[in-house]
Design a protein around this motif. Sequence first.
Motif, mmCIF file in Angstrom:
data_model
loop_
_atom_site.group_PDB
_atom_site.id
_atom_site.type_symbol
_atom_site.label_atom_id
_atom_site.label_comp_id
_atom_site.label_asym_id
_atom_site.label_seq_id
_atom_site.Cartn_x
_atom_site.Cartn_y
_atom_site.Cartn_z
ATOM 1 N N MET A 80 11.087 22.509 0.584
ATOM 2 C CA MET A 80 10.616 21.228 1.131
ATOM 3 C C MET A 80 11.822 20.347 1.458
ATOM 4 S SD MET A 80 8.316 18.337 -0.690
ATOM 5 C CE MET A 80 7.171 19.457 -1.438
ATOM 6 N N SER A 81 11.805 19.707 2.621
ATOM 7 C CA SER A 81 12.925 18.857 2.996
ATOM 8 C C SER A 81 12.901 17.578 2.164
ATOM 9 C CB SER A 81 12.830 18.504 4.475
ATOM 10 O OG SER A 81 11.789 17.584 4.674
ATOM 11 N N ARG A 82 14.045 16.895 2.172
ATOM 12 C CA ARG A 82 14.133 15.679 1.368
ATOM 13 C C ARG A 82 13.153 14.615 1.862
ATOM 14 N NH1 ARG A 82 17.808 13.975 -2.357
ATOM 15 N NH2 ARG A 82 18.783 15.988 -2.125
ATOM 16 N N GLY A 83 13.063 14.482 3.201
ATOM 17 C CA GLY A 83 12.129 13.494 3.746
ATOM 18 C C GLY A 83 10.696 13.824 3.373
ATOM 19 N N GLY A 84 10.341 15.118 3.445
ATOM 20 C CA GLY A 84 8.992 15.524 3.067
ATOM 21 C C GLY A 84 8.717 15.221 1.606
ATOM 22 N N GLY A 85 9.730 15.463 0.764
ATOM 23 C CA GLY A 85 9.565 15.182 -0.660
ATOM 24 C C GLY A 85 9.343 13.700 -0.907
ATOM 25 N N LEU A 86 10.112 12.864 -0.209
ATOM 26 C CA LEU A 86 9.962 11.414 -0.381
ATOM 27 C C LEU A 86 8.589 10.956 0.087
ATOM 28 C CD1 LEU A 86 13.409 9.866 0.586
ATOM 29 C CD2 LEU A 86 12.304 9.948 -1.650
ATOM 30 N N ARG A 87 8.156 11.516 1.241
ATOM 31 C CA ARG A 87 6.829 11.134 1.741
ATOM 32 C C ARG A 87 5.748 11.527 0.741
ATOM 33 N NH1 ARG A 87 8.276 12.168 6.774
ATOM 34 N NH2 ARG A 87 7.664 14.349 6.723
ATOM 35 N N ALA A 88 5.899 12.747 0.185
ATOM 36 C CA ALA A 88 4.902 13.211 -0.791
ATOM 37 C C ALA A 88 4.898 12.295 -2.013
ATOM 38 C CB ALA A 88 5.209 14.653 -1.202
ATOM 39 N N ALA A 89 6.109 11.875 -2.444
ATOM 40 C CA ALA A 89 6.181 11.003 -3.620
ATOM 41 C C ALA A 89 5.515 9.652 -3.319
ATOM 42 C CB ALA A 89 7.641 10.796 -4.025
ATOM 43 N N GLY A 90 5.789 9.113 -2.119
ATOM 44 C CA GLY A 90 5.164 7.840 -1.750
ATOM 45 C C GLY A 90 3.656 7.948 -1.713
ATOM 46 N N GLU A 91 3.179 9.069 -1.149
ATOM 47 C CA GLU A 91 1.730 9.298 -1.089
ATOM 48 C C GLU A 91 1.149 9.375 -2.501
ATOM 49 O OE1 GLU A 91 -2.064 10.287 0.420
ATOM 50 O OE2 GLU A 91 -0.311 9.355 1.336
ATOM 51 N N ALA A 92 1.875 10.067 -3.405
ATOM 52 C CA ALA A 92 1.380 10.205 -4.779
ATOM 53 C C ALA A 92 1.282 8.841 -5.447
ATOM 54 C CB ALA A 92 2.309 11.129 -5.570
ATOM 55 N N VAL A 93 2.327 7.987 -5.258
ATOM 56 C CA VAL A 93 2.307 6.673 -5.902
ATOM 57 C C VAL A 93 1.157 5.832 -5.354
ATOM 58 C CG1 VAL A 93 3.596 4.524 -6.132
ATOM 59 C CG2 VAL A 93 4.742 6.692 -6.494
ATOM 60 N N ARG A 94 0.920 5.945 -4.014
ATOM 61 C CA ARG A 94 -0.220 5.207 -3.442
ATOM 62 C C ARG A 94 -1.520 5.688 -4.076
ATOM 63 N NH1 ARG A 94 2.533 5.253 1.284
ATOM 64 N NH2 ARG A 94 1.474 7.069 2.141
ATOM 65 N N LEU A 95 -1.609 7.001 -4.325
ATOM 66 C CA LEU A 95 -2.834 7.539 -4.932
ATOM 67 C C LEU A 95 -3.025 7.016 -6.351
ATOM 68 C CD1 LEU A 95 -3.210 11.274 -3.952
ATOM 69 C CD2 LEU A 95 -4.761 9.407 -3.506
ATOM 70 N N TRP A 96 -1.889 6.827 -7.089
ATOM 71 C CA TRP A 96 -2.024 6.330 -8.460
ATOM 72 C C TRP A 96 -2.668 4.955 -8.450
ATOM 73 C CZ3 TRP A 96 3.435 7.199 -10.970
ATOM 74 C CH2 TRP A 96 3.698 8.576 -10.985
ATOM 75 N N PHE A 97 -2.308 4.130 -7.454
ATOM 76 C CA PHE A 97 -2.794 2.751 -7.505
ATOM 77 C C PHE A 97 -4.122 2.583 -6.790
ATOM 78 C CE2 PHE A 97 1.659 2.288 -8.556
ATOM 79 C CZ PHE A 97 1.541 1.508 -9.683
ATOM 80 N N ALA A 98 -4.555 3.579 -6.030
ATOM 81 C CA ALA A 98 -5.904 3.544 -5.466
ATOM 82 C C ALA A 98 -6.530 4.915 -5.676
ATOM 83 C CB ALA A 98 -5.863 3.174 -3.993
ATOM 84 N N PRO A 99 -6.660 5.321 -6.957
ATOM 85 C CA PRO A 99 -7.061 6.706 -7.222
ATOM 86 C C PRO A 99 -8.478 7.015 -6.766
ATOM 87 C CG PRO A 99 -6.919 5.466 -9.269
ATOM 88 C CD PRO A 99 -6.514 4.549 -8.185
ATOM 89 N N ALA A 100 -9.309 5.976 -6.604
ATOM 90 C CA ALA A 100 -10.684 6.241 -6.165
ATOM 91 C C ALA A 100 -10.700 6.825 -4.755
ATOM 92 C CB ALA A 100 -11.509 4.961 -6.217
#
Lengths: 136, 115
Positions: A1-21
Amino acid sequence: MSRGGGLRAAGEAVRLWFAPARVREEGTTPDYRFSLANERTFLAWLRTGLALIGGGFAVDQFLPRLHGTLRVSFTVVLLVGGGLCALRAVNHWVRCERAMRRGEDLPVSRFPGALALAVGLFAAAVVVLVLLGRTN
Amino acid sequence: MAGGAGPGPRPASDRDPGLQPERTRLAWRRTTLSATVVALLAGRQLLRNAEGGAVVAAEAALTGLVWFGFVVLAHRRMRAMAGCRPPGLPPRTALLLIGCTLALALCGAVILLQG
Protein backbone atom coordinates in the motif's frame (compact mmCIF):
# COMPACT_ATOMS: atom_id res chain seq x y z
CA MET A 1 0.00 0.00 0.00
CA SER A 2 1.35 3.44 -0.88
CA ARG A 3 1.92 6.02 1.80
CA GLY A 4 -0.88 8.24 0.50
CA GLY A 5 -3.27 5.29 0.44
CA GLY A 6 -2.30 4.42 4.00
CA LEU A 7 -2.92 7.98 5.17
CA ARG A 8 -6.28 8.10 3.41
CA ALA A 9 -7.25 4.79 5.01
CA ALA A 10 -6.20 6.10 8.43
CA GLY A 11 -8.24 9.29 7.95
CA GLU A 12 -11.24 7.25 6.88
CA ALA A 13 -10.84 5.01 9.95
CA VAL A 14 -10.70 8.01 12.31
CA ARG A 15 -13.83 9.47 10.68
CA LEU A 16 -15.54 6.12 11.24
CA TRP A 17 -14.59 6.16 14.93
CA PHE A 18 -16.37 9.46 15.45
CA ALA A 19 -19.42 8.59 13.35
CA PRO A 20 -19.48 4.82 13.80
CA ALA A 21 -23.21 4.57 13.11
CA ARG A 22 -22.33 5.31 9.46
CA VAL A 23 -21.08 1.73 9.22
CA ARG A 24 -24.68 0.55 9.52
CA GLU A 25 -25.88 2.72 6.65
CA GLU A 26 -24.26 0.67 3.93
CA GLY A 27 -24.48 -2.93 2.78
CA THR A 28 -26.58 -5.62 4.38
CA THR A 29 -26.56 -6.78 7.99
CA PRO A 30 -24.40 -9.94 8.16
CA ASP A 31 -25.40 -13.13 9.95
CA TYR A 32 -25.47 -12.28 13.66
CA ARG A 33 -22.98 -15.10 14.36
CA PHE A 34 -20.33 -13.40 12.24
CA SER A 35 -20.90 -10.12 14.08
CA LEU A 36 -20.58 -11.92 17.42
CA ALA A 37 -17.33 -13.57 16.27
CA ASN A 38 -16.04 -10.12 15.29
CA GLU A 39 -17.08 -8.83 18.72
CA ARG A 40 -15.16 -11.65 20.45
CA THR A 41 -12.07 -10.82 18.39
CA PHE A 42 -12.45 -7.19 19.49
CA LEU A 43 -12.66 -8.32 23.12
CA ALA A 44 -9.59 -10.56 22.71
CA TRP A 45 -7.57 -7.59 21.42
CA LEU A 46 -8.91 -5.46 24.25
CA ARG A 47 -7.73 -8.10 26.74
CA THR A 48 -4.33 -8.11 25.05
CA GLY A 49 -4.16 -4.36 25.61
CA LEU A 50 -5.30 -4.72 29.23
CA ALA A 51 -2.67 -7.43 29.79
CA LEU A 52 0.07 -5.11 28.49
CA ILE A 53 -1.18 -2.29 30.76
CA GLY A 54 -1.24 -4.71 33.70
CA GLY A 55 2.29 -5.78 32.72
CA GLY A 56 3.35 -2.13 32.92
CA PHE A 57 2.03 -1.92 36.48
CA ALA A 58 3.73 -5.24 37.29
CA VAL A 59 7.15 -4.09 36.00
CA ASP A 60 6.90 -0.97 38.14
CA GLN A 61 5.82 -2.84 41.26
CA PHE A 62 7.59 -6.19 41.11
CA LEU A 63 11.02 -5.18 39.74
CA PRO A 64 11.85 -2.54 42.37
CA ARG A 65 15.59 -3.12 42.16
CA LEU A 66 15.74 -2.52 38.42
CA HIS A 67 17.52 0.73 37.63
CA GLY A 68 15.10 3.68 37.74
CA THR A 69 15.40 4.80 34.12
CA LEU A 70 15.07 1.26 32.77
CA ARG A 71 12.07 0.56 34.96
CA VAL A 72 10.29 3.73 33.90
CA SER A 73 11.01 3.12 30.21
CA PHE A 74 9.81 -0.50 30.41
CA THR A 75 6.63 0.62 32.15
CA VAL A 76 5.95 3.41 29.66
CA VAL A 77 6.57 1.08 26.70
CA LEU A 78 4.09 -1.45 28.08
CA LEU A 79 1.45 1.20 28.88
CA VAL A 80 1.75 2.79 25.43
CA GLY A 81 1.66 -0.66 23.81
CA GLY A 82 -1.52 -1.47 25.72
CA GLY A 83 -3.13 1.77 24.58
CA LEU A 84 -2.17 1.04 20.96
CA CYS A 85 -3.68 -2.45 21.23
CA ALA A 86 -6.94 -0.95 22.50
CA LEU A 87 -7.08 1.56 19.62
CA ARG A 88 -6.24 -1.19 17.16
CA ALA A 89 -9.03 -3.33 18.64
CA VAL A 90 -11.75 -0.80 17.81
CA ASN A 91 -10.21 0.11 14.46
CA HIS A 92 -10.06 -3.51 13.31
CA TRP A 93 -13.57 -4.21 14.62
CA VAL A 94 -15.05 -1.31 12.61
CA ARG A 95 -13.14 -2.30 9.46
CA CYS A 96 -14.19 -5.95 9.72
CA GLU A 97 -17.81 -5.00 10.37
CA ARG A 98 -17.78 -2.73 7.29
CA ALA A 99 -16.12 -5.38 5.11
CA MET A 100 -18.75 -7.94 6.17
CA ARG A 101 -21.58 -5.53 5.38
CA ARG A 102 -20.12 -4.80 1.94
CA GLY A 103 -19.34 -8.46 1.27
CA GLU A 104 -15.64 -7.69 0.83
CA ASP A 105 -12.62 -9.66 2.04
CA LEU A 106 -11.70 -9.06 5.68
CA PRO A 107 -8.89 -6.51 6.09
CA VAL A 108 -5.37 -7.82 6.56
CA SER A 109 -2.99 -6.16 8.97
CA ARG A 110 0.68 -6.12 9.93
CA PHE A 111 -0.17 -5.31 13.53
CA PRO A 112 -0.18 -8.90 14.93
CA GLY A 113 3.26 -9.58 13.45
CA ALA A 114 4.67 -6.31 14.75
CA LEU A 115 3.20 -6.96 18.20
CA ALA A 116 4.63 -10.48 18.30
CA LEU A 117 8.08 -9.16 17.36
CA ALA A 118 7.89 -6.38 19.98
CA VAL A 119 6.80 -8.75 22.75
CA GLY A 120 9.55 -11.20 21.80
CA LEU A 121 12.24 -8.49 21.85
CA PHE A 122 10.90 -7.17 25.15
CA ALA A 123 11.01 -10.64 26.74
CA ALA A 124 14.56 -11.17 25.43
CA ALA A 125 15.63 -7.83 26.93
CA VAL A 126 14.20 -8.80 30.34
CA VAL A 127 15.95 -12.21 30.17
CA VAL A 128 19.29 -10.50 29.42
CA LEU A 129 18.77 -8.08 32.33
CA VAL A 130 17.99 -10.94 34.72
CA LEU A 131 21.08 -12.89 33.53
CA LEU A 132 23.26 -9.80 34.02
CA GLY A 133 21.91 -9.51 37.55
CA ARG A 134 20.49 -6.05 36.98
CA THR A 135 17.23 -6.96 38.72
CA ASN A 136 18.71 -7.82 42.11
CA MET B 1 -31.70 -15.81 7.55
CA ALA B 2 -29.19 -16.18 4.74
CA GLY B 3 -27.23 -19.41 4.72
CA GLY B 4 -27.62 -19.77 8.46
CA ALA B 5 -29.61 -22.93 9.01
CA GLY B 6 -27.30 -25.38 7.23
CA PRO B 7 -28.32 -28.89 6.18
CA GLY B 8 -30.61 -31.02 8.26
CA PRO B 9 -33.77 -30.17 10.13
CA ARG B 10 -33.83 -27.08 12.29
CA PRO B 11 -33.93 -27.80 16.00
CA ALA B 12 -37.29 -27.35 17.63
CA SER B 13 -36.08 -24.56 19.89
CA ASP B 14 -34.51 -21.37 18.54
CA ARG B 15 -31.29 -22.11 20.42
CA ASP B 16 -28.07 -21.39 18.54
CA PRO B 17 -26.34 -24.81 18.26
CA GLY B 18 -22.95 -23.04 18.24
CA LEU B 19 -23.71 -21.27 21.55
CA GLN B 20 -22.51 -17.98 20.05
CA PRO B 21 -24.25 -15.68 22.57
CA GLU B 22 -22.90 -17.72 25.50
CA ARG B 23 -19.37 -17.67 24.13
CA THR B 24 -19.58 -13.93 23.58
CA ARG B 25 -20.96 -13.42 27.10
CA LEU B 26 -18.03 -15.38 28.55
CA ALA B 27 -15.60 -13.32 26.46
CA TRP B 28 -17.10 -10.20 28.05
CA ARG B 29 -16.69 -11.80 31.50
CA ARG B 30 -13.01 -12.54 30.81
CA THR B 31 -12.53 -8.97 29.69
CA THR B 32 -14.08 -7.50 32.86
CA LEU B 33 -11.83 -9.81 34.91
CA SER B 34 -8.77 -8.48 33.03
CA ALA B 35 -9.89 -4.91 33.72
CA THR B 36 -10.38 -5.80 37.40
CA VAL B 37 -6.82 -7.14 37.65
CA VAL B 38 -5.47 -3.91 36.12
CA ALA B 39 -7.55 -1.79 38.51
CA LEU B 40 -6.34 -3.86 41.50
CA LEU B 41 -2.70 -3.41 40.41
CA ALA B 42 -3.33 0.34 40.17
CA GLY B 43 -4.83 0.28 43.66
CA ARG B 44 -1.82 -1.63 44.99
CA GLN B 45 0.50 0.97 43.49
CA LEU B 46 -1.55 3.76 45.10
CA LEU B 47 -1.41 2.05 48.50
CA ARG B 48 2.39 2.04 48.29
CA ASN B 49 2.53 5.82 48.12
CA ALA B 50 -0.47 6.31 50.39
CA GLU B 51 1.06 9.30 52.16
CA GLY B 52 0.28 11.39 49.08
CA GLY B 53 -3.02 12.58 50.59
CA ALA B 54 -5.59 14.29 48.39
CA VAL B 55 -3.87 13.61 45.06
CA VAL B 56 -3.67 9.88 45.72
CA ALA B 57 -7.30 9.87 46.88
CA ALA B 58 -8.35 11.61 43.65
CA GLU B 59 -6.39 9.10 41.56
CA ALA B 60 -7.93 6.20 43.46
CA ALA B 61 -11.41 7.65 42.91
CA LEU B 62 -10.75 8.14 39.20
CA THR B 63 -9.40 4.61 38.76
CA GLY B 64 -12.40 3.20 40.62
CA LEU B 65 -14.80 5.24 38.50
CA VAL B 66 -13.18 4.09 35.23
CA TRP B 67 -13.32 0.46 36.39
CA PHE B 68 -16.96 0.86 37.40
CA GLY B 69 -17.84 2.35 34.00
CA PHE B 70 -16.09 -0.55 32.25
CA VAL B 71 -18.01 -3.14 34.28
CA VAL B 72 -21.38 -1.38 33.81
CA LEU B 73 -20.89 -1.21 30.02
CA ALA B 74 -19.93 -4.89 29.92
CA HIS B 75 -22.87 -5.83 32.13
CA ARG B 76 -25.32 -4.08 29.83
CA ARG B 77 -23.85 -5.86 26.82
CA MET B 78 -23.98 -9.22 28.63
CA ARG B 79 -27.67 -8.66 29.37
CA ALA B 80 -28.23 -8.09 25.63
CA MET B 81 -26.68 -11.54 25.08
CA ALA B 82 -29.66 -13.16 26.85
CA GLY B 83 -31.70 -13.26 23.63
CA CYS B 84 -31.04 -15.94 21.04
CA ARG B 85 -30.54 -13.36 18.23
CA PRO B 86 -28.61 -10.64 20.03
CA PRO B 87 -28.25 -7.27 18.31
CA GLY B 88 -24.82 -6.13 17.15
CA LEU B 89 -22.37 -4.41 19.46
CA PRO B 90 -23.28 -0.69 19.56
CA PRO B 91 -20.28 1.30 18.27
CA ARG B 92 -20.70 3.73 21.17
CA THR B 93 -20.13 0.91 23.67
CA ALA B 94 -16.94 -0.10 21.83
CA LEU B 95 -15.64 3.47 21.85
CA LEU B 96 -16.48 3.98 25.54
CA LEU B 97 -14.70 0.73 26.44
CA ILE B 98 -11.60 1.87 24.57
CA GLY B 99 -11.85 5.19 26.42
CA CYS B 100 -11.92 3.35 29.76
CA THR B 101 -8.89 1.25 28.76
CA LEU B 102 -6.92 4.32 27.67
CA ALA B 103 -7.91 6.07 30.92
CA LEU B 104 -6.54 3.12 32.91
CA ALA B 105 -3.24 3.34 31.00
CA LEU B 106 -3.15 7.10 31.59
CA CYS B 107 -3.84 6.65 35.31
CA GLY B 108 -0.94 4.17 35.35
CA ALA B 109 1.40 6.68 33.71
CA VAL B 110 0.39 9.46 36.11
CA ILE B 111 0.77 7.24 39.17
CA LEU B 112 4.15 6.04 37.91
CA LEU B 113 5.58 9.51 37.21
CA GLN B 114 4.41 10.70 40.59
CA GLY B 115 5.75 7.80 42.66
